[in-house]
Design an enzyme around this catalytic site. Structure first.
Site, PDB file in Angstrom:
ATOM      1  N   ASP A  10       7.626  -0.425  -7.496  1.00 30.16           N
ATOM      2  CA  ASP A  10       7.076   0.820  -7.989  1.00 30.16           C
ATOM      3  C   ASP A  10       8.169   1.435  -8.860  1.00 30.16           C
ATOM      4  O   ASP A  10       9.341   1.056  -8.753  1.00 30.16           O
ATOM      5  CB  ASP A  10       6.731   1.725  -6.800  1.00 30.16           C
ATOM      6  CG  ASP A  10       6.202   3.077  -7.227  1.00 30.16           C
ATOM      7  OD1 ASP A  10       5.353   3.134  -8.146  1.00 30.16           O
ATOM      8  OD2 ASP A  10       6.640   4.093  -6.649  1.00 30.16           O
ATOM      9  N   ASP A  12       8.632   5.317 -10.092  1.00 31.56           N
ATOM     10  CA  ASP A  12       9.130   6.631  -9.672  1.00 31.56           C
ATOM     11  C   ASP A  12       9.392   6.648  -8.168  1.00 31.56           C
ATOM     12  O   ASP A  12       8.512   6.371  -7.362  1.00 31.56           O
ATOM     13  CB  ASP A  12       8.125   7.721 -10.053  1.00 31.56           C
ATOM     14  CG  ASP A  12       7.889   7.784 -11.561  1.00 31.56           C
ATOM     15  OD1 ASP A  12       8.852   7.603 -12.320  1.00 31.56           O
ATOM     16  OD2 ASP A  12       6.728   7.995 -11.969  1.00 31.56           O
TER      17      ASP A  12
END
Length: 171
Positions: A10, A12
């Site tokens: 992922d 952020d």
């Protein structure tokens, strides 16, 4: 064709500090150990992928062009350390998006597994040796639905996190 393990990340909260809707280089701050983790995975012959929801585009906080500039910035910073991301997917769609062009449900929006499945279809990935690192339950659910392991990263040093859990081989 030789299958390779893949590390799905992922963005952020895993690669960068999640300041909320980070869409420009001036708001991008690397998580400690993130660049080292990617470089280590590259050296260990892992494929490295980024899979990221980007509803900030649908909300009008930044544009697709802003997102592309930030992606280029990330890749340039990694290249400076001899590291790279093999491929990435992002999902700007949101069912209740203020911008009509992005107002829709998407099988790519985590917790749906679409981004991961697309990468699995396009690259020679050994699912049994692959994993995703995310900072939310929706990331882990997407990994589960795609048939790969998911690991919750709650902050700290990403490289240390991966080594402590035996997800990457010793350097």
């Amino acid at each position: 064709m030789t299958l390779k393990p893949a590390m799905f990340l992922d963005r952020d909260g895993v690669l960068n500090v999640d300041h909320g809707y980070v869409g420009t280089p001036d708001r991008f701050d690397w998580i400690p150990g993130a660049r080292e983790a990617i470089a280590h995975a590259n050296r260990a012959d892992f494929l490295v992928f980024v899979v990221t929801n980007q509803s900030g585009i649908a909300r009008g906080y930044y544009s697709e062009a802003d997102f592309a500039r930030l992606r280029d910035h990330i890749r340039a910073e990694l290249a400076g350390t001899g590291a790279w991301i093999d491929d990435e997917r992002h999902c700007p769609y949101l069912e209740d998006a203020p911008i009509e062009a992005y107002r829709q449900a998407s099988t790519w929006r985590k917790p749906e597994p679409g981004m991961i499945l697309d990468l699995l279809d396009r690259w020679p990935v050994d699912r049994s040796r692959s994993f995703l690192v995310g900072d939310r339950d929706s990331d882990l659910e997407a990994a589960r639905r795609a048939g790969i392991a998911g690991h919750l990263f709650e902050g700290g040093d990403l490289h240390g996190f991966l080594l402590d859990r035996g997800l990457l081989p010793p350097a």
